[in-house]
Write an enzyme that holds these catalytic residues in place. Sequence first.
Site, PDB file in Angstrom:
ATOM      1  N   TRP A 128      46.084   1.907  -3.724  1.00  0.00           N
ATOM      2  CA  TRP A 128      45.562   0.709  -4.394  1.00  0.00           C
ATOM      3  C   TRP A 128      46.249   0.610  -5.764  1.00  0.00           C
ATOM      4  O   TRP A 128      46.240   1.593  -6.519  1.00  0.00           O
ATOM      5  CB  TRP A 128      44.046   0.867  -4.542  1.00  0.00           C
ATOM      6  CG  TRP A 128      43.326  -0.274  -5.180  1.00  0.00           C
ATOM      7  CD1 TRP A 128      43.420  -1.597  -4.873  1.00  0.00           C
ATOM      8  CD2 TRP A 128      42.351  -0.172  -6.233  1.00  0.00           C
ATOM      9  NE1 TRP A 128      42.566  -2.328  -5.661  1.00  0.00           N
ATOM     10  CE2 TRP A 128      41.904  -1.475  -6.510  1.00  0.00           C
ATOM     11  CE3 TRP A 128      41.820   0.892  -6.959  1.00  0.00           C
ATOM     12  CZ2 TRP A 128      40.953  -1.745  -7.491  1.00  0.00           C
ATOM     13  CZ3 TRP A 128      40.872   0.628  -7.934  1.00  0.00           C
ATOM     14  CH2 TRP A 128      40.442  -0.681  -8.193  1.00  0.00           C
ATOM     15  N   ASP A 209      38.061   8.293  -3.004  1.00  0.00           N
ATOM     16  CA  ASP A 209      37.725   6.897  -3.244  1.00  0.00           C
ATOM     17  C   ASP A 209      37.183   6.334  -1.923  1.00  0.00           C
ATOM     18  O   ASP A 209      37.892   6.302  -0.917  1.00  0.00           O
ATOM     19  CB  ASP A 209      38.984   6.125  -3.684  1.00  0.00           C
ATOM     20  CG  ASP A 209      38.669   4.667  -4.038  1.00  0.00           C
ATOM     21  OD1 ASP A 209      37.532   4.219  -3.799  1.00  0.00           O
ATOM     22  OD2 ASP A 209      39.576   3.979  -4.550  1.00  0.00           O
ATOM     23  N   LYS A 244      31.984  -4.185  -0.943  1.00  0.00           N
ATOM     24  CA  LYS A 244      32.392  -4.795   0.330  1.00  0.00           C
ATOM     25  C   LYS A 244      31.283  -4.677   1.376  1.00  0.00           C
ATOM     26  O   LYS A 244      30.998  -5.631   2.080  1.00  0.00           O
ATOM     27  CB  LYS A 244      33.638  -4.112   0.883  1.00  0.00           C
ATOM     28  CG  LYS A 244      34.609  -3.617  -0.159  1.00  0.00           C
ATOM     29  CD  LYS A 244      35.468  -4.695  -0.735  1.00  0.00           C
ATOM     30  CE  LYS A 244      36.320  -4.102  -1.835  1.00  0.00           C
ATOM     31  NZ  LYS A 244      37.341  -4.938  -2.342  1.00  0.00           N
TER      32      LYS A 244
HETATM   33  C1  LMR Z   1      41.347  -5.152  -3.307  1.00  0.00           C
HETATM   34  O1  LMR Z   1      42.062  -4.149  -3.190  1.00  0.00           O
HETATM   35  O2  LMR Z   1      41.730  -6.290  -3.019  1.00  0.00           O
HETATM   36  C2  LMR Z   1      39.955  -4.995  -3.807  1.00  0.00           C
HETATM   37  O3  LMR Z   1      39.645  -3.666  -3.969  1.00  0.00           O
HETATM   38  C3  LMR Z   1      39.680  -5.812  -5.006  1.00  0.00           C
HETATM   39  C4  LMR Z   1      40.308  -5.268  -6.240  1.00  0.00           C
HETATM   40  O4  LMR Z   1      39.581  -5.049  -7.204  1.00  0.00           O
HETATM   41  O5  LMR Z   1      41.533  -5.060  -6.269  1.00  0.00           O
END
Ligand code: LMR
Length: 395
Positions: A128, A209, A244
């Site tokens: 992420w 996570d 989510k």
């Molecule tokens: C995403 O990866 O789209 C979500 O977790 C929202 C975010 O905060 O990035």
Amino acid sequence: MFAQLPDPPVDPILGLAQLLASDSSPDKVDLGIGIYNDENGQAPVLDCVKAAERWLVENQPSKRYLSSAGHPEYNDHTRALLFGEGSDAHQRSRTIQAPGGTGALRLASDLIRRLRPGGRIFVPGPTWPNHPVLLKASGHELVVYPYYDLATGALRFDEMMACLAGMTSADTLLVHGCCHNPTGADLDLDQWGTVADIVAKTGSGVLVDLAYLGLGDGIDEDAAGIRLLAERLPEMIVASSYSKNFAVYRERVGALTLVGANATDAALAHAHTLPVARTLYSMPPDHGAAVVARVLGDADMRRGWEIELRTMRDRINAMRARLSSRLAGQSARDYSFIARQRGMFTMLGITPEGVEQLRSDHHVYVTNSGRVNIAGLNNNNVDRVADAIAAVSRD
Ligand code: LMR
């Protein structure tokens, strides 16, 4: 002071909103930020959340301050949900409510910096995009471990393990508990066992996570990896989110759970985390956590939530299957991995030009990295999106 500032960085996920807003096509499809949309393209408030909110309006006795740990019942329900009521890990863990999964991660990051100064954090490649930024903001040095092969859609597990063999007892391993963001590719239980072995051998810490519990194969199925880690390792930290699986995105409902070798160690770690929270935000916002606590604590509402969660999960998995099979008919590239993966995301592995073409020629919006939010697909748009992906994959 402000006038001298350079252009600010654009967030790779949140930044997409502006591009989308400037496309006036009625056919545009938002497959960017990770939000669950239903078959009508809406992200409504869950029935169980509405019911808990109604209950709170009538019954909440006060809005006086709580402690930096937030809502006590919410914390108890959270660790029971993660590890199973009455399990060993449930009994030797403590939870602190945090402002969303991101708040929990930042709390963990600052805590680890205090507990293991000079240690590195090993993060998956890819991960992420907010992970590296957030961890570096606490002062951590990062090591990216091989995780996923964009070309084939397969895990790079052997290379991952070779890299993790270089961890030391000062380091921390960051793993995604389920529904890996951005790839959708998860470890199987044997692989979780191998990860537990390397962590035990190197003495490194583990930070999990867990933002998509229940959106893969089911609550217990999705928690199996972290439960195995908790059984095999004396300590671990879990940053989790209800954004989510309760669709309470903007309410910022997250938690940090600390598993210790025993309940006394967990209580000590908890006590050391409270001052970190106090300096960051004092205490987390209550509303979303009070809602989740009410739903998880009431048998009827909880049953209702589990049904709503299953509806979301089944729809995501149905969209995975349909996207993958439509692509199979027309793309030279093998996209069968999309059906095997879990959670909201997959990565197309297309070029930046392909991403651009999806937007300009087909009004389909994925992130610059080629990440697709599967939960933005529905029966009305999935074939058109598949055809667009096939078209840009050919070029
Ligand atoms: C995403 O990866 O789209 C979500 O977790 C929202 C975010 O905060 O990035």
